[in-house]
Scaffold this motif. Structure first.
Motif, PDB file in Angstrom:
ATOM      1  N   ASN A 106       0.699  -1.242  -0.147  1.00 47.18           N
ATOM      2  CA  ASN A 106       0.107  -0.001   0.082  1.00 47.18           C
ATOM      3  C   ASN A 106       0.914   1.224   0.028  1.00 47.18           C
ATOM      4  OD1 ASN A 106      -1.819  -2.200   1.567  1.00 47.18           O
ATOM      5  ND2 ASN A 106      -3.260  -0.844   0.236  1.00 47.18           N
ATOM      6  N   VAL A 107       1.940   1.246   0.861  1.00 44.47           N
ATOM      7  CA  VAL A 107       2.665   2.647   1.014  1.00 44.47           C
ATOM      8  C   VAL A 107       3.339   2.781  -0.467  1.00 44.47           C
ATOM      9  CG1 VAL A 107       4.706   3.790   1.955  1.00 44.47           C
ATOM     10  CG2 VAL A 107       2.977   2.695   3.381  1.00 44.47           C
ATOM     11  N   PRO A 108       4.042   1.802  -0.876  1.00 46.35           N
ATOM     12  CA  PRO A 108       4.566   2.216  -2.347  1.00 46.35           C
ATOM     13  C   PRO A 108       3.540   2.540  -3.225  1.00 46.35           C
ATOM     14  CG  PRO A 108       5.280   0.037  -1.380  1.00 46.35           C
ATOM     15  CD  PRO A 108       4.379   0.511  -0.482  1.00 46.35           C
ATOM     16  N   MET A 109       2.386   2.253  -3.369  1.00 44.20           N
ATOM     17  CA  MET A 109       1.358   2.503  -4.228  1.00 44.20           C
ATOM     18  C   MET A 109       1.122   4.104  -3.988  1.00 44.20           C
ATOM     19  SD  MET A 109      -0.696  -0.766  -5.000  1.00 44.20           S
ATOM     20  CE  MET A 109      -1.745   0.026  -6.156  1.00 44.20           C
ATOM     21  N   ASN A 110       0.893   4.299  -2.692  1.00 43.51           N
ATOM     22  CA  ASN A 110       0.758   5.616  -2.396  1.00 43.51           C
ATOM     23  C   ASN A 110       1.453   6.766  -2.971  1.00 43.51           C
ATOM     24  OD1 ASN A 110      -1.546   4.535  -0.906  1.00 43.51           O
ATOM     25  ND2 ASN A 110      -0.611   4.776   1.147  1.00 43.51           N
ATOM     26  N   LYS A 111       2.941   6.269  -2.659  1.00 47.67           N
ATOM     27  CA  LYS A 111       3.985   7.030  -3.182  1.00 47.67           C
ATOM     28  C   LYS A 111       4.060   7.327  -4.629  1.00 47.67           C
ATOM     29  CE  LYS A 111       7.081   6.569   0.773  1.00 47.67           C
ATOM     30  NZ  LYS A 111       8.400   5.828   1.246  1.00 47.67           N
ATOM     31  N   ALA A 112       3.672   6.009  -5.493  1.00 42.51           N
ATOM     32  CA  ALA A 112       3.509   5.977  -6.710  1.00 42.51           C
ATOM     33  C   ALA A 112       2.431   6.948  -7.226  1.00 42.51           C
ATOM     34  CB  ALA A 112       3.278   4.615  -7.398  1.00 42.51           C
ATOM     35  N   LEU A 113       1.210   7.004  -6.647  1.00 41.19           N
ATOM     36  CA  LEU A 113       0.084   7.744  -7.077  1.00 41.19           C
ATOM     37  C   LEU A 113       0.624   9.364  -6.994  1.00 41.19           C
ATOM     38  CD1 LEU A 113      -2.854   8.082  -8.003  1.00 41.19           C
ATOM     39  CD2 LEU A 113      -3.463   7.971  -5.378  1.00 41.19           C
ATOM     40  N   GLU A 114       1.130   9.595  -5.719  1.00 38.20           N
ATOM     41  CA  GLU A 114       1.484  11.074  -5.612  1.00 38.20           C
ATOM     42  C   GLU A 114       2.570  11.440  -6.609  1.00 38.20           C
ATOM     43  OE1 GLU A 114       2.298  14.364  -2.125  1.00 38.20           O
ATOM     44  OE2 GLU A 114       2.013  12.230  -1.439  1.00 38.20           O
ATOM     45  N   ALA A 115       3.514  10.624  -6.716  1.00 39.10           N
ATOM     46  CA  ALA A 115       4.589  10.924  -7.941  1.00 39.10           C
ATOM     47  C   ALA A 115       3.908  11.316  -9.109  1.00 39.10           C
ATOM     48  CB  ALA A 115       5.582  10.157  -7.769  1.00 39.10           C
ATOM     49  N   SER A 116       2.922  10.741  -9.462  1.00 42.59           N
ATOM     50  CA  SER A 116       2.291  10.687 -10.706  1.00 42.59           C
ATOM     51  C   SER A 116       1.279  11.909 -11.003  1.00 42.59           C
ATOM     52  CB  SER A 116       1.339   9.445 -11.176  1.00 42.59           C
ATOM     53  OG  SER A 116       0.121   9.551 -10.559  1.00 42.59           O
ATOM     54  N   GLY A 117       1.002  12.701  -9.814  1.00 43.24           N
ATOM     55  CA  GLY A 117       0.047  13.653  -9.754  1.00 43.24           C
ATOM     56  C   GLY A 117      -1.281  13.091  -9.901  1.00 43.24           C
TER      57      GLY A 117
END
Length: 156
Positions: A106-117
């Motif tokens: 979950n945390v890596p996906m949260n970071k990827a979502l934020e990084a993608s804008g």
């Protein structure tokens, strides 16, 4: 023994409340965010992810394992061994199915979502995969809750 039972009761309550938060995400929050206007759901989730970092929920989420381990180690001599074993089992289930899944999925996906804008293609996959992993966390927390509650009933 009274202080020990109170501490275990607090652990049961914290685990139950944590299960409720995860269940809310699995049951309706993610579906509601996904139904929002394009970009709005992803933006909402990014905001939720930022907010959770400064929440009482996160404190509870992190304290469940150390409190459970502490209750196993510092159990009074009068505490039945099955209670200690159940608390250890609940802590292990929580560590793997809740804490571990959070850190690995979950945390890596949260970071990827934020990084993608909040890019639509990332959001589409995120909603599906993140929610599936959240179902695992929900189940893990509910099972941990049930195991901790069983330990409490053994003691009382």
């Amino acid at each position: 023994m009274t202080v020990y039972v109170l501490a275990l009761s607090g652990l049961v309550m914290a685990t139950g409340l944590t299960a409720g938060v995860f269940l809310a995400f699995s049951d309706f929050i993610m579906r509601g965010l996904f139904q929002a206007a394009p970009g709005a759901g992803a933006a909402g989730m990014i905001g939720l992810n930022r907010t959770v970092l400064r929440s009482v929920f996160l404190t509870s989420f992190f304290l469940i394992i150390p409190v459970a381990v502490g209750l196993v180690w510092w159990a009074p001599d009068t505490a039945p061994n099955p209670a200690r074993g159940l608390i250890g089992l609940g802590a292990g289930i929580y560590a793997i199915l809740v804490f571990g899944v959070t850190l690995v999925a979950n945390v890596p996906m949260n970071k990827a979502l934020e990084a993608s804008g909040g890019a639509e293609d990332v959001w589409q996959r995120y909603q599906r995969v993140w929610t599936a992993w959240n179902h695992v966390r929900t189940l893990g927390t509910i099972v941990s809750f049930a195991v901790f509650l069983t330990a409490l009933t053994v003691l009382t």
